[in-house]
Design an enzyme around this catalytic site. Structure first.
Site, PDB file in Angstrom:
ATOM      1  N   LYS A  53      -2.967  17.860  15.663  1.00 19.52           N
ATOM      2  CA  LYS A  53      -2.087  16.871  15.900  1.00 19.52           C
ATOM      3  C   LYS A  53      -1.362  17.109  17.447  1.00 19.52           C
ATOM      4  O   LYS A  53      -1.437  16.349  18.312  1.00 19.52           O
ATOM      5  CB  LYS A  53      -1.136  16.461  14.961  1.00 19.52           C
ATOM      6  N   GLN A  97       5.073  16.840   8.349  1.00 17.94           N
ATOM      7  CA  GLN A  97       3.964  16.779   7.487  1.00 17.94           C
ATOM      8  C   GLN A  97       4.069  17.109   6.011  1.00 17.94           C
ATOM      9  O   GLN A  97       4.909  17.918   5.466  1.00 17.94           O
ATOM     10  CB  GLN A  97       3.129  18.364   8.025  1.00 17.94           C
ATOM     11  N   ASP A 120       4.412   7.694  10.971  1.00 17.16           N
ATOM     12  CA  ASP A 120       3.688   7.847   9.783  1.00 17.16           C
ATOM     13  C   ASP A 120       3.623   6.536   8.993  1.00 17.16           C
ATOM     14  O   ASP A 120       2.796   6.110   8.214  1.00 17.16           O
ATOM     15  CB  ASP A 120       4.209   8.661   8.774  1.00 17.16           C
TER      16      ASP A 120
END
Ligand code: NDP
Length: 285
Positions: A53, A97, A120
């Site tokens: 990422k 994460q 997200d």
């Protein structure tokens, strides 16, 4: 094999190319989209994901920061970092994460990210906006599935869509997105009766179950579009992964199908980049 293969690698590259152009335009206006990723602990798979990422964001010209916290970090430590990034004007998107080490309250930490920095798409405000049809930051994996359908020219209006899986990160947002495109949506789960029969009704079948090759070719309606979100390790292999759909038998029947790997997987990271640019533009307003 009858089915057309949906090339997630190629389509994700198109998305990333579009994002890179957007980033360049924003930079001309003096704004560099910024993404911060938080990794707590040293889970090897998570480590690979966050490194990818961070690298992809940099490749697309963004400001990208990876914050590594030790596995024994307290809830207060993680929340303090989220607060710091919430207040940082150079950061437009924050991703924590998952999974977090045991002992940390994941939901509370996710919800601490400001909704307009929640790339997200997990914050209740974004989830609510998605169902209300408002402009929201949408969870990356289902958003990526929608781009695959769109780029393949699938017209969802009036189609029967079946989503197998009702998780907050894939199944439920996927259902909302399909509904918004006027599909007639059925959401299945572990208690669904006669799942094969329900799947056989689907013009568009989305599998997000987490069960290796559970969905067989004879569950697929001839000509259906099959989107396989599953990422399952193949037992007895080092690093081989396969989806929730039994690709070989399903590809005999489907009209189009995503492979695993190389289907939905690459879209998730591309949509994270796209969400970061979207978040940046929302914050500029
Ligand atoms: P979850 O475990 O959170 O949810 C799985 C869902 O599948 C649940 O709703 C569960 O039902 C349902 N389910 C489980 N077993 C059955 C069964 N036998 N029959 C019918 N339904 C069943 O998984 P996620 O949604 O997080 O992920 C699903 C898959 O997608 C995984 O393989 C994951 O690795 C992959 N994934 C891939 C991503 C990508 O980037 N490509 C990103 C995210 C996930 P119930 O609610 O009743 O328990």
């Amino acid at each position: 094999m009858a089915a057309q293969i949906i090339d997630g690698k190629a389509i994700s590259q198109q998305v990333k190319d579009e994002v890179a152009l957007e980033v360049a335009k924003l930079k001309e206006q003096g704004v560099t989209p910024g993404l911060a990723v938080i990794l707590v602990g040293e889970d090897p798979a998570s480590n690979v994901y966050v490194t990818n990422k961070e690298r992809t964001a940099k490749e697309l010209g963004m400001h990208s920061v990876l914050h590594r916290l030790p596995a024994d970090s307290s809830q207060a430590d993680v929340e303090a970092l989220v607060d710091q990034l919430n207040a940082d004007p150079a950061i437009h998107g924050i991703l924590v994460q998952s999974p977090l080490p045991k002992g940390l309250d994941e939901e509370t930490i996710f919800r601490r990210v400001l909704p307009y920095k929640d790339v997200d798409g997990f914050h209740p405000e974004n989830v609510g906006k998605l169902w209300l049809g408002d402009n929201a930051l949408v969870a990356c994996t289902p958003a990526g599935c929608m781009v695959l359908l769109e780029k393949m020219g699938v017209d969802l209006k009036g189609k029967k869509a079946v989503v197998v899986g009702r998780s907050n990160i894939v199944g439920k947002p996927m259902a909302a997105l399909l509904l918004a495109k006027h599909a007639t949506v059925t959401v299945c789960h572990s208690r669904t009766a006669d799942l094969p029969a329900v799947c056989r009704e689907a013009d568009v079948l989305v599998a997000a179950v987490g069960r290796l090759q559970m969905i067989k070719g004879d569950w697929v309606k001839p000509g259906a579009v099959v989107i396989d979100v599953g990422i399952n390790p193949v037992p007895g292999t080092k690093s081989k992964i396969r989806g929730d759909v039994d690709f070989d038998s399903a590809a005999e029947v489907a009209g189009a199908i995503t492979p695993v790997p190389g289907g939905v997987g690459p879209m998730t990271i591309a949509m994270l980049m796209s969400n970061t640019v979207k978040a940046c533009k929302m914050q500029m307003k």
